[in-house]
Structures are given as C-alpha cells and as structure tokens.
Design a protein around this motif. Structure first.
Motif, PDB file in Angstrom:
ATOM      1  N   CYS A 186     -24.554 -18.235   8.188  1.00 50.37           N
ATOM      2  CA  CYS A 186     -24.086 -19.000   7.025  1.00 50.37           C
ATOM      3  C   CYS A 186     -23.850 -20.466   7.397  1.00 50.37           C
ATOM      4  O   CYS A 186     -23.379 -21.245   6.584  1.00 50.37           O
ATOM      5  CB  CYS A 186     -22.793 -18.410   6.501  1.00 50.37           C
ATOM      6  SG  CYS A 186     -21.415 -18.733   7.611  1.00 50.37           S
TER       7      CYS A 186
ATOM      8  N   CYS B  13     -17.152 -21.524   5.912  1.00 55.39           N
ATOM      9  CA  CYS B  13     -15.693 -21.538   5.717  1.00 55.39           C
ATOM     10  C   CYS B  13     -15.009 -22.283   6.857  1.00 55.39           C
ATOM     11  O   CYS B  13     -14.082 -23.068   6.642  1.00 55.39           O
ATOM     12  CB  CYS B  13     -15.154 -20.114   5.628  1.00 55.39           C
ATOM     13  SG  CYS B  13     -15.865 -19.216   4.243  1.00 55.39           S
TER      14      CYS B  13
ATOM     15  N   CYS C 185     -13.136 -17.294   8.842  1.00 58.16           N
ATOM     16  CA  CYS C 185     -14.208 -16.491   8.244  1.00 58.16           C
ATOM     17  C   CYS C 185     -13.612 -15.208   7.677  1.00 58.16           C
ATOM     18  O   CYS C 185     -12.841 -14.535   8.343  1.00 58.16           O
ATOM     19  CB  CYS C 185     -15.235 -16.158   9.318  1.00 58.16           C
ATOM     20  SG  CYS C 185     -16.470 -14.967   8.792  1.00 58.16           S
TER      21      CYS C 185
HETATM   22  S1  SF4 Z   1     -16.767 -15.710   5.102  1.00 60.44           S
HETATM   23 FE1  SF4 Z   1     -17.605 -16.064   7.154  1.00 60.44          FE
HETATM   24  S2  SF4 Z   1     -19.735 -15.416   6.951  1.00 60.44           S
HETATM   25 FE2  SF4 Z   1     -19.004 -15.759   4.868  1.00 60.44          FE
HETATM   26  S3  SF4 Z   1     -19.508 -17.881   4.380  1.00 60.44           S
HETATM   27 FE3  SF4 Z   1     -17.426 -17.870   5.187  1.00 60.44          FE
HETATM   28  S4  SF4 Z   1     -17.677 -18.296   7.383  1.00 60.44           S
HETATM   29 FE4  SF4 Z   1     -19.668 -17.643   6.596  1.00 60.44          FE
END
Ligand code: SF4
Ligand code: SF4
Lengths: 252, 434
Positions: free
Chosen positions: A196, A200, A207
């Motif tokens: 990704c 985040c 995450c």
């Molecule tokens: S939750 Fe984790 S895997 Fe999903 S977009 Fe956010 S950082 Fe990426």
C-alpha cells in the motif's frame, strides 16, 4: 478475442468496484474487455460464460452463496477484490452477521487485497488480468520497507496500550522517527502484507492491517502476534482489533 | 396476489423493486434493500476514536461525508471547536468526494437515461458503447473523476476511506507542491464543467421533461448557512414549495423526525403525511445564494417545467461540481490553509450525547451517538440521505407504475421506466443498508 469479464458485489461498501471504476485505466479496461455482467454500470441481466470474474464484498447472506457458485461455474478464473472478499472485511466486527471470504465457499484463483486495494496495485493487477497474466503480490510484511524503521527490532517488553495515537500526538512521517510499537501504540505492520506504500504510516497512524496477512489465516496471525507483545488488558478485550477485517474460520 | 421482483440495474449497491399486482392492477411498488449490515449495532462499545475509520466503510462513495459526520459527532461529545485550517481541509476533501461521485453518476447512470428519455438514442448502451458514444465527453468526465481522486489522495492519503480525517481535524499540513497541483486540478475541472454545462443547456433547455418525473408535493430539507450554499456548517432548514421555511439547529432534529434503531425509514412528525426530499434538488430549493454569478444565469436557461422535475437534479449536479471547484480554488488561496498546527487534545468528555450533521453529495447526513455513564458508546443512530427520500421515491414509482400498467399492461416496460425514476434520485444503497 477480448477476454470476457463479470464484476459483481456481495455485501460491501462498493468501495472496491467504485475505486476500479474511478481509475484512469477504466475506460481502457472497458475497451479491451467484453463485459458480460456488471450490474453497477450495465443493464445485462444474465450471468454467462466468461474468462474472469471479479467479486467484491463478503458473503453474509444465504442467497449470495448460490450466486457465488453460479459465478464460479461460469468463470474460468475468479478473483477476490478487496479485503471483504479476501478475508471477510469490516463486517467481521458484527456479532450477529456472518462475514465470510469467498474462499470459504468457492475456489478462488487469486486475491487483490486492501480496503480498498491501493490504486497502483489495483490498476496493475487488472491490466495483468486483461493480458491473461497472473497477479503478483509482495511477499514481504509492512516493516520490511517501513519509512520509519531505523533498525529492524521489535521490543516485546513495551506495554502496548493504544490502538490510535491521541490526535495531538499525531506527527507526520518526516517528524516521526520511532516505531509505533516502541511508543506503546499497536501497529499491525509486522503481520500485514506490503503493497500500500505505507499509506497510514506516512499519515502518522499505525497500520490497521487492511492488506491482510502475508501468509496463512488472518486471525490466527493477529492472535499469534498479539500473544508475543505486552498488550494492556483493555486492548486484549477490544474486539475492534481481533475482528477488524476477519473472523476466525467457522463451520456452518 | 402476484409479486414481481426486479433487481435494480445501474444503481450504487443492491436494490430491488417489488411490484405487487392484484387483478391486473398495480397495488404498490417499493424500492427495497435485501441486505442490512447493522453498523448501528456493531459500533456499540467501540473506541470513540476508532468509529470514524470503521464508519467510513459504510460507503465507498460517501466515505468522506460519513467520516466527517462522525468526527463532528465526537467533537460535539468533547465540546471541541475545530480550527479554520482544519475546516478548510475537510471542505476540500468533501468537494473532491462530490466531484467524483457526481461525475461517475453522470457518466454511468444519467447519461444513458437522458439519451433514452429525450429520444436521442433508442438503444441500451453496453459499457463499451457508452465510452465510445462521445469520446470527448468520456475523456472529460474521466478527467473530473481524476480531480476527485487525486485531491482525496493528496489531502486524504487515499482516494477512498480517507486516512487523514480524525476527530479534532485533519492530519497533514499540505506541501506547496500539493497545493499547486490541486489548484491545477480545480482549474481544469472548471473548464471541463463549463463545457459540459453548456452542452447540457444546448441539448435539453428547450425540451420539456416527461411528466412522470414531475415531483408530487414535497418538503425540502437541507443544511444551509443563512441561505448560502454550504455543506459543512450551518443549520437545517425545511421548506415547502416556495413558502416559508422552518430553520432549526441539529440538537432539535428530534422535534421533526426520528428513527427506530434497526428499522429502516425515517418517521416525520408533521401534521399531515408529507414526503421529504434531500439531496441536490432540495439544496437547489433551499439555497438562496451560490456566491457565483454564473449560477443564476445557468439556472435561468431552463423553464418552469424543469424546476419541479427530478430530472433537473442532473443539471444541478453539474452546477454543484462547478461551485465546489470554484470554492476549492478559493480554499487553496486562503492563508489559513498553510498554518502548521497540532491537532487539539481530546481528553475530557463533556456531553454524553453528540450529534454531527453534514450535507453528503446525496443529501443530509446525521450521526447521533450516545454514551453511558462509563463513557461507552451505547447507542448509535444514523440518518442517511437515501432513507429520507425513500417514501417520496416509493410514492412516485407506485403512481407511475399504476398509470403505465393500466395504459399498456406491459410489466417489463413498467420495470424499465420505474428504474429510471429511481436512478434520477441517485440513491446510495450502500449507505441506506448500513
Ligand atoms: S491499514 Fe496498513 S495496509 Fe492498509 S492502507 Fe493503512 S498502512 Fe496500508
Ligand atoms: S474491502 Fe473495503 S473498500 Fe472494499 S468493499 Fe470492503 S469495505 Fe469497501
């Protein structure tokens, strides 16, 4: 001959399909394929033979099982689109509803995870499918390329007490040089699949695991990981972590 | 009694029309949703700061509205005022969401229907034929969708289920580069929209829309800032035709309407049965001032027959994208946008009740959370635009189906036509099946 496609949603927020529809490459996708069934944008009424079916959403109703099996019978390959279809997704938080991944009912030929799948990965994967190639996903976890890792080390002694930093504690990636786990904030990066671009984490948030596990079953991964670290009692009792995007596999 | 069920095509989410027939007469037609996910149940007991992230997953089209309504509700519980800088960022994200949502709706839902309704084409388009129909329009609409996506990515961290929206404000202090980029996107959007708006006027302004799309008696409901177009702050207003209006603050909503948790549909406490409409059409009825000179001029091209017809919503959506691209540019020029500041700390709960209101692209959205004595969320009530509109939609499709079936006896034609009426409302079934 153009490959024939079916796109359907089961129980979902339609975020995966609408992400796909909003991609730059979508008009090109429509040009290079033949759409057999896609209720969101097409009036076609019948499920017929196709090369590829993309299915968004989890199974939460009996009627969807019949639909899903019908799609499986008509499609040479079926792909699970998004975390709901891959692992169950956000509805796993519910006590009263089931939220099951496609693979509990049918054989799945591949997954495109994420809630929703990250645009780049999504676009590339779909184009690969149109070209009759396989989807490739990273085999690494989030930590491997984490922008805030200086050294690969998780200190398992630190007491993890929070799932989110308080708003005033949030600092952006460039000002943030310490792993969340070192600060007592739960980050699911160690067990989450890379792909990704650390969305985040770059925003200063840990995450939450939306890409799903690198391998094995989702919840057993979460449970193993959480058993390794010092989790406060409050977090141990919080179902919002264990069942965020998946439930343990159940017999029905 | 015979029940005819048809799955809605080209709507967002799973909807069905259920037609009840008796002795060759249509008794009733209802738009129904087969799935109910129960967010109001499983959010109970969840960590307050976790709720906006979870609630975003109600809808992949109204994600920013849902999350911002949720953040506003939590800020109400903590009694926190959000700073100007953060409000500007939220408005930007809402505008991007609206541009994406309205342009996707225009391309995949509205365009094929308008072409059929006004006899510009008699066939049903396959998705491939649709993108080939008018390539310049396809490219332009895809450019608009991109504007929405990119601005959500730049300021929200992701194009759907935005990461930067948290209680207290918006994470991220925009870099100069992203502001320049965003400005270019909005400028491009304005040029495209001017072109599409003018095309729309050329094609349709001299036509009379079919009367089956005329709205029966209704009351409009929308958020407004003293009559100005504002989807973020203001008070709620009811307005019946062109008559007087009632204006009220969010905390008094329960004087006018309410909802049983776990039951669909909203109950209005009016003296007589009246249908309420929310969304672009209702905003058009309520807003007195758009702050942009071109808007009244554009509106004047259309005669009276349009102004009470739900098909006019399609034009309003174009204007709203224009307005919000314009406002987006103003926000990017606002010096408050560049202030770097920490988000406020939310550490003491002041109210056990919190209410957050916002105008989502499809209309009024209200979140209401209640905490118990130990500060746990024990009740969640969500009022969703499509739920507000449901009784009006059902009224319209029932009346039209009755008339059409009596005249033609053709149930397939009935199914086809009522779906066009439903699509003109642009229902968000994902939201409605929260
Ligand atoms: S939750 Fe984790 S895997 Fe999903 S977009 Fe956010 S950082 Fe990426
Ligand atoms: S995976 Fe996420 S974005 Fe996709 S349908 Fe499920 S909730 Fe929506």
């Amino acid at each position: 001959m153009k490959p024939r496609f079916i796109l359907i949603s089961l129980t979902s927020c339609t975020g995966c399909i609408s992400t796909l529809m909003s991609l730059d490459i979508f008009p090109q996708f429509l040009e290079r394929t033949r759409i057999i069934y896609f209720p969101f944008i097409s009036d076609a009424k019948d499920i017929k033979e196709c090369e590829i079916a993309l299915v968004e959403g989890c199974v939460s109703e009996e009627t969807q099982i019949i639909l899903l099996r019908k799609v499986r019978r008509h499609a040479k390959k079926v792909f699970a689109l998004g975390t709901c279809a891959c692992f169950g997704g956000i509805l796993s938080l519910s006590n009263s509803k089931i939220a099951e991944p496609l693979s509990n009912y049918i054989e799945v030929d591949g997954i495109i995870p994420g809630c929703p799948p990250p645009s780049k990965l999504f676009g590339n994967s779909v184009i690969r499918l149109v070209e009759n190639k396989d989807i490739t996903l990273s085999e690494k976890n989030m930590c491997a390329n984490c922008p805030i890792w200086e050294k690969m080390e998780i200190n398992f002694q630190i007491n993890i007490t929070k799932i989110n930093p308080n708003p005033e504690e949030i600092s952006l990636n460039e000002e943030n040089s310490e792993c969340f786990l070192k600060k007592g904030i739960l980050c699911l990066g160690p067990i989450t699949r890379d792909g990704c671009e650390h969305k985040c984490i770059k925003m200063g948030l840990p995450c939450e695991g939306c890409m799903g596990p690198v391998s094995k079953d989702f919840t057993s991964n979460v449970i193993n990981f959480l058993s390794l670290i010092e989790l406060s009692q409050e977090l141990k009792d919080y179902t919002g972590i264990f069942y965020r995007f998946s439930k343990p596999k159940m017999k029905r | 009694m015979l029940k005819v069920v048809d799955v809605c095509k080209r709507v967002e989410g799973h909807g069905e029309v259920r037609i009840l027939l008796q002795n060759d007469e249509v008794l009733s037609v209802n738009l129904e949703f087969e799935i109910y996910r129960g967010f109001e149940n499983f959010l109970i007991g969840k960590n307050l700061f976790d709720i906006p992230k979870i609630i975003s997953r109600i809808c992949g089209l109204c994600y920013a509205s849902q999350t911002i309504a949720s953040c506003k509700t939590i800020e109400d519980i903590y009694n926190i005022e959000v700073s100007e800088h953060n409000i500007l960022l939220r408005r930007l994200l809402m505008s991007a969401e609206l541009i994406k949502s309205h342009s996707m709706n225009f391309f995949f839902q509205t365009l094929p229907d308008l072409l059929t309704i006004f006899n510009l084409s008699q066939k049903t388009f396959s998705p491939y034929e649709l993108i080939k129909y008018y390539p310049q329009l396809t490219t332009s609409l895809y450019d608009l969708i991109k504007v929405g996506n990119e601005i959500n990515e730049l300021f929200g961290g992701r194009s759907v289920h935005l990461i930067s929206l948290v209680p207290g404000g918006v994470i991220y202090s925009p870099s100069r580069k992203s502001i320049t980029l965003a400005r270019k996107y909005f400028q491009k959007a304005l040029v495209i929209l001017e072109w599409i708006i003018e095309k729309f006027i050329q094609l349709f302004a001299n036509q009379t829309p079919p009367k089956e799309f005329d709205l029966p008696k209704f009351i409009s409901l929308a958020l407004t800032n003293y009559g100005n177009y504002d989807r973020y702050s203001g008070s709620l207003r009811f307005k019946e035709n062109n008559k007087n209006f009632i204006e009220f603050e969010k905390q008094n909503y329960s004087t006018y309407f309410g909802k049983e948790i776990n039951l669909r549909g909203i109950d209005f406490y009016f003296e007589n049965e009246k249908n309420v409409i929310v969304g672009p059409f209702s905003r058009f009825n309520i807003v007195e001032n758009y702050g942009i000179d071109e808007i009244p001029t554009y509106l004047d091209y259309f005669n009276k027959s349009w102004k009470n017809n739900i098909l006019f919503t399609n034009f309003i959506r174009l204007l709203e994208m224009y307005i919000e691209s314009y406002q987006g540019l103003q926000i990017l020029d606002n010096p408050s946008l560049n202030i770097r500041e920490k988000l406020p700390s939310l550490n003491s709960i002041k109210n056990l009740d919190g209410i957050g209101v916002i105008e989502a692209p499809r209309g009024v959205l209200i979140h209401h959370y209640h905490l118990n004595k130990s500060n746990y969320v024990d009740r969640i009530n969500l009022f969703i635009a499509t739920e507000f509109n449901l009784s009006l939609i059902n009224d319209m499709i029932t009346k039209y189906a009755q008339e059409l079936f009596e005249r033609t006896g053709d149930i397939n034609l009935v199914k086809k036509k009522i779906q066009m009426i439903i699509r003109a409302f642009d229902p968000c079934i994902s939201c409605a099946t929260h």
